[in-house]
Design an enzyme around this catalytic site. Sequence first.
Site, PDB file in Angstrom:
ATOM      1  N   LYS A 185      50.911  76.027 102.351  1.00  0.00           N
ATOM      2  CA  LYS A 185      52.093  75.957 101.399  1.00  0.00           C
ATOM      3  C   LYS A 185      53.204  76.467 101.401  1.00  0.00           C
ATOM      4  O   LYS A 185      53.909  75.811 101.265  1.00  0.00           O
ATOM      5  CB  LYS A 185      51.298  75.383 100.359  1.00  0.00           C
ATOM      6  CG  LYS A 185      50.086  74.016 100.242  1.00  0.00           C
ATOM      7  CD  LYS A 185      49.766  73.157  99.134  1.00  0.00           C
ATOM      8  CE  LYS A 185      48.634  72.368  99.078  1.00  0.00           C
ATOM      9  NZ  LYS A 185      49.024  71.422  97.905  1.00  0.00           N
ATOM     10  N   LYS A 200      50.503  41.426  87.422  1.00  0.00           N
ATOM     11  CA  LYS A 200      49.378  41.756  88.274  1.00  0.00           C
ATOM     12  C   LYS A 200      48.204  41.083  89.391  1.00  0.00           C
ATOM     13  O   LYS A 200      48.250  39.654  89.711  1.00  0.00           O
ATOM     14  CB  LYS A 200      48.446  41.041  86.975  1.00  0.00           C
ATOM     15  CG  LYS A 200      46.909  41.760  86.760  1.00  0.00           C
ATOM     16  CD  LYS A 200      45.797  41.796  85.340  1.00  0.00           C
ATOM     17  CE  LYS A 200      44.723  41.431  85.466  1.00  0.00           C
ATOM     18  NZ  LYS A 200      43.713  41.298  84.745  1.00  0.00           N
ATOM     19  N   ASN A 251      42.738  60.678  88.913  1.00  0.00           N
ATOM     20  CA  ASN A 251      41.520  61.396  88.714  1.00  0.00           C
ATOM     21  C   ASN A 251      40.892  62.237  87.989  1.00  0.00           C
ATOM     22  O   ASN A 251      41.718  61.656  85.993  1.00  0.00           O
ATOM     23  CB  ASN A 251      42.179  62.237  89.710  1.00  0.00           C
ATOM     24  CG  ASN A 251      43.093  63.022  88.771  1.00  0.00           C
ATOM     25  OD1 ASN A 251      43.394  64.232  88.266  1.00  0.00           O
ATOM     26  ND2 ASN A 251      44.061  63.736  89.879  1.00  0.00           N
ATOM     27  N   ILE A 262      54.116  68.570  95.976  1.00  0.00           N
ATOM     28  CA  ILE A 262      54.812  69.263  94.565  1.00  0.00           C
ATOM     29  C   ILE A 262      55.086  70.893  95.551  1.00  0.00           C
ATOM     30  O   ILE A 262      55.734  71.523  95.002  1.00  0.00           O
ATOM     31  CB  ILE A 262      55.110  68.785  92.885  1.00  0.00           C
ATOM     32  CG1 ILE A 262      54.647  67.593  93.193  1.00  0.00           C
ATOM     33  CG2 ILE A 262      55.787  69.432  92.287  1.00  0.00           C
ATOM     34  CD1 ILE A 262      54.384  66.971  91.813  1.00  0.00           C
ATOM     35  N   LYS A 292      45.559  76.848 102.758  1.00  0.00           N
ATOM     36  CA  LYS A 292      46.527  75.883 101.414  1.00  0.00           C
ATOM     37  C   LYS A 292      47.691  77.216 100.971  1.00  0.00           C
ATOM     38  O   LYS A 292      48.088  76.882 101.315  1.00  0.00           O
ATOM     39  CB  LYS A 292      45.822  75.800 100.039  1.00  0.00           C
ATOM     40  CG  LYS A 292      45.731  74.514  99.734  1.00  0.00           C
ATOM     41  CD  LYS A 292      44.690  73.703  99.007  1.00  0.00           C
ATOM     42  CE  LYS A 292      43.869  72.627  99.367  1.00  0.00           C
ATOM     43  NZ  LYS A 292      43.095  72.261  99.097  1.00  0.00           N
TER      44      LYS A 292
HETATM   45  N1  CTP Z   1      49.983  69.551  94.890  1.00  0.00           N
HETATM   46  C1  CTP Z   1      51.329  69.030  94.295  1.00  0.00           C
HETATM   47  N2  CTP Z   1      51.768  68.328  94.804  1.00  0.00           N
HETATM   48  C2  CTP Z   1      50.445  67.681  95.971  1.00  0.00           C
HETATM   49  C3  CTP Z   1      49.317  67.496  95.727  1.00  0.00           C
HETATM   50  C4  CTP Z   1      49.360  69.450  95.024  1.00  0.00           C
HETATM   51  O1  CTP Z   1      51.995  69.760  93.654  1.00  0.00           O
HETATM   52  N3  CTP Z   1      51.523  66.057  96.172  1.00  0.00           N
HETATM   53  C5  CTP Z   1      49.645  71.372  93.905  1.00  0.00           C
HETATM   54  C6  CTP Z   1      48.861  71.151  93.272  1.00  0.00           C
HETATM   55  O2  CTP Z   1      48.685  71.326  91.839  1.00  0.00           O
HETATM   56  C7  CTP Z   1      47.794  72.141  93.325  1.00  0.00           C
HETATM   57  C8  CTP Z   1      48.223  72.315  94.632  1.00  0.00           C
HETATM   58  O3  CTP Z   1      48.690  71.239  95.274  1.00  0.00           O
HETATM   59  O4  CTP Z   1      47.908  73.314  92.842  1.00  0.00           O
HETATM   60  C9  CTP Z   1      46.348  72.010  95.841  1.00  0.00           C
HETATM   61  O5  CTP Z   1      46.074  70.922  95.632  1.00  0.00           O
HETATM   62  P1  CTP Z   1      45.211  70.092  96.228  1.00  0.00           P
HETATM   63  O6  CTP Z   1      44.957  68.411  95.168  1.00  0.00           O
HETATM   64  O7  CTP Z   1      43.382  71.336  95.936  1.00  0.00           O
HETATM   65  O8  CTP Z   1      45.358  70.203  97.934  1.00  0.00           O
HETATM   66  P2  CTP Z   1      45.977  69.013  99.005  1.00  0.00           P
HETATM   67  O9  CTP Z   1      47.427  69.653  99.209  1.00  0.00           O
HETATM   68  O10 CTP Z   1      45.594  67.962  98.121  1.00  0.00           O
HETATM   69  O11 CTP Z   1      44.803  69.351 100.293  1.00  0.00           O
HETATM   70  P3  CTP Z   1      43.675  68.866 100.321  1.00  0.00           P
HETATM   71  O12 CTP Z   1      43.678  66.888 100.258  1.00  0.00           O
HETATM   72  O13 CTP Z   1      43.208  68.956 101.629  1.00  0.00           O
HETATM   73  O14 CTP Z   1      42.393  69.107  99.412  1.00  0.00           O
END
Ligand code: CTP
Length: 416
Positions: free
Chosen positions: A359, A303, A226, A323, A355
């Site tokens: 979380k 590949k 990303n 995480i 969230k």
């Molecule tokens: N994060 C993480 N591990 C993942 C995904 C996200 O630790 N596998 C943490 C990111 O570092 C951030 C927070 O979770 O602090 C939010 O991540 P985000 O991608 O915005 O949220 P998602 O849990 O992916 O929810 P959504 O896809 O619905 O936006």
Amino acid sequence: MVSSDPQSLSGKRILLVVGGGVAAYKALELVRRLRERGAFVRVVLTAAAARFVTPLSFASLSGERVYEDLFSLTDEQEMGHIRLSREADLVVVAPATAHLLARMAQGLADDLATTLLLATDKRALLAPAMNLRMWLHPATQRNVATLRGDGALFVGPDDGEMACGEFGPGRMAEPLAIVAAIEAALRGDTVLPPPVAGQGRLAGRHVLVTSGPTREPIDPARFLSNRSSGKQGHAIAAAAAQAGARVTLVSGPVEIADPKGVATRHVETAQQMLEAVEAALPADVFIGAAAVADWRVEPSADKIKKGASREPPTLVLRENPDILASVAQRREGRPALVVGFAAETRDVLLHAQEKLARKGCDLIVANDVGAGVFGADSNEVHLVSRAGLASWPRLDKTEVAARLIAHIADTLGETP
Ligand code: CTP
């Protein structure tokens, strides 16, 4: 980074002072590495060092005689201590024990090692090694600051498990890291000084930060990732270090430099990020600023080819571990404060609140990533916690970091 030139130190003369610590055995490997690169190494042992490693081992590896005694007539006739100290291109002290640093900072000259260090007209590169409490003690930190002021260069100490079983800063830098620092010092670079510990609002705290994107391989040539630049997470790690915390940063692949005074671990995938985070715990504060890829692919060893049929391949996505949630929901050793980020393109506050609950973290820093935030230098964030909401104006990412760290220090209170 160690130079790739196998003879990077060809003809350079290193005077290696070995202090009396358990890490003295690593100085043997340092001598080997320096010799491999073409350096001449002359070794001086303190009396305590000679109790950990024998002069004979150093003599065999360096191919030169080893010096120990200031008052040895033979030593002085063959090679006076002044000459010994002047004939080097660089003086390296490894391990530099707390006691040796103290003697150096005081300008004492009560044995051959300290006399040389006082008499030399060359720079000294010091590789401290000691128990973490000794390292963090104000007396040692004062001595380090004095020596830095006197122009000494430092490499390490590293964070890690100590011979005494404790974990933290104080482990001597690895021999190859010392070699890299020697190469840099001889080039005239200023080697990174150690952070001055023990000061600031987060002194005595361990802050663990994730930053940057993760990269999930599809095959040896391709990956899913990303647009995260790591700027915000790295700025937070730097701000925490400035506030006196011991900081571990787990970073995905980014194009920006490791922040000063921060122990940075580089990873690629979400799985590796999780493992590095778990290895770095316990921490007082966890800040998940990384844009962790939500999904991974089972990577192909070869590949993926277009093939005869020209059918596009199907990528089967699997969910990555979360995480932030796994740290926030730990039964044992949960950090006192767990902070997450929410990157949203719509209904920012609503999603942030959801969230926070889902979380199990204490604070969500929500930002609208629709508004050109990725890679930019500024950010507009909202802080969402169970206590309420605070919205900050658009600020430079370093300013967001400084405010967030101040907010965290307020929340934790002043006493560790
Ligand atoms: N994060 C993480 N591990 C993942 C995904 C996200 O630790 N596998 C943490 C990111 O570092 C951030 C927070 O979770 O602090 C939010 O991540 P985000 O991608 O915005 O949220 P998602 O849990 O992916 O929810 P959504 O896809 O619905 O936006």
